[in-house]
Scaffold this active site. Sequence first.
Site, PDB file in Angstrom:
ATOM      1  N   ILE A  61      59.229  44.463-151.175  1.00 54.30           N
ATOM      2  CA  ILE A  61      60.118  44.669-152.326  1.00 54.30           C
ATOM      3  C   ILE A  61      61.496  44.279-151.790  1.00 54.30           C
ATOM      4  O   ILE A  61      62.098  45.014-151.020  1.00 54.30           O
ATOM      5  CB  ILE A  61      60.090  46.123-152.836  1.00 54.30           C
ATOM      6  CG1 ILE A  61      58.684  46.497-153.324  1.00 54.30           C
ATOM      7  CG2 ILE A  61      61.113  46.294-153.966  1.00 54.30           C
ATOM      8  CD1 ILE A  61      58.545  47.943-153.794  1.00 54.30           C
ATOM      9  N   PRO A  62      61.966  43.084-152.157  1.00 52.98           N
ATOM     10  CA  PRO A  62      63.079  42.446-151.427  1.00 52.98           C
ATOM     11  C   PRO A  62      64.490  42.915-151.786  1.00 52.98           C
ATOM     12  O   PRO A  62      65.305  42.157-152.299  1.00 52.98           O
ATOM     13  CB  PRO A  62      62.889  40.970-151.780  1.00 52.98           C
ATOM     14  CG  PRO A  62      62.334  41.002-153.169  1.00 52.98           C
ATOM     15  CD  PRO A  62      61.435  42.220-153.205  1.00 52.98           C
ATOM     16  N   CYS A  63      64.806  44.159-151.473  1.00 56.18           N
ATOM     17  CA  CYS A  63      66.155  44.654-151.743  1.00 56.18           C
ATOM     18  C   CYS A  63      67.195  43.942-150.876  1.00 56.18           C
ATOM     19  O   CYS A  63      68.381  43.956-151.204  1.00 56.18           O
ATOM     20  CB  CYS A  63      66.234  46.161-151.562  1.00 56.18           C
ATOM     21  SG  CYS A  63      65.824  46.730-149.922  1.00 56.18           S
ATOM     22  N   HIS A  64      66.754  43.284-149.799  1.00 52.65           N
ATOM     23  CA  HIS A  64      67.695  42.544-148.945  1.00 52.65           C
ATOM     24  C   HIS A  64      68.311  41.352-149.689  1.00 52.65           C
ATOM     25  O   HIS A  64      69.314  40.820-149.253  1.00 52.65           O
ATOM     26  CB  HIS A  64      67.006  42.072-147.655  1.00 52.65           C
ATOM     27  CG  HIS A  64      65.857  41.154-147.865  1.00 52.65           C
ATOM     28  ND1 HIS A  64      64.584  41.618-148.166  1.00 52.65           N
ATOM     29  CD2 HIS A  64      65.772  39.800-147.835  1.00 52.65           C
ATOM     30  CE1 HIS A  64      63.771  40.582-148.302  1.00 52.65           C
ATOM     31  NE2 HIS A  64      64.468  39.467-148.114  1.00 52.65           N
ATOM     32  N   ARG A  65      67.715  40.963-150.803  1.00 59.11           N
ATOM     33  CA  ARG A  65      68.227  39.820-151.582  1.00 59.11           C
ATOM     34  C   ARG A  65      69.333  40.213-152.551  1.00 59.11           C
ATOM     35  O   ARG A  65      69.851  39.359-153.279  1.00 59.11           O
ATOM     36  CB  ARG A  65      67.069  39.161-152.337  1.00 59.11           C
ATOM     37  CG  ARG A  65      66.035  38.569-151.400  1.00 59.11           C
ATOM     38  CD  ARG A  65      64.899  37.903-152.140  1.00 59.11           C
ATOM     39  NE  ARG A  65      63.843  37.560-151.190  1.00 59.11           N
ATOM     40  CZ  ARG A  65      62.562  37.491-151.507  1.00 59.11           C
ATOM     41  NH1 ARG A  65      62.161  37.709-152.752  1.00 59.11           N
ATOM     42  NH2 ARG A  65      61.662  37.184-150.579  1.00 59.11           N
TER      43      ARG A  65
END
Length: 160
Positions: free
Chosen positions: A122-126
């Site tokens: 779940i790409p919260c780094h984006r």
Amino acid sequence: MESKPTAYYKTPIGTAKIIGDEDGIIAVTVLDNEIETSKNVPNCLKECIQQLDEYFKGTRTTFNLKLNPQGTSFQKKVWKELLNVPFGKTRTYLEQTKKIGDPKAIRAVASANGKNPIWIVIPCHRIIGTNGSLTGYAGGLWRKKWLLEHENGSKQQSLF
């Protein structure tokens, strides 16, 4: 809480701790300390390790895993929307807030991002600041920078 199947996988930026069961992946977190990589990986976690391995090798840009993150309905709504941010792209917190239909909820969205239990998948780094800054990241800003550079394939000199 009863103990759930757990495995450890060494990544270039820390050891990933993976927790899940037949209902899906519950958590992927990054640890600062070194932990021995799991030898006997539970069947329900093998696919997650395989896909993370492909991601770090640069051969996977999307994940296809059964996810079962634990959180409030609002948090789950925010995390589900994070899955729509494509590999190699970023979105601002404000854009993310508008996508879930509540532009005034920027702090709540940022808080939910920070509580994302499934690292990388779940790409919260984006999600970045409106001014393009790498704001807040539970795994540390250096990891966020590494992940974004990994996804952009840029081996150029860093601007940060």
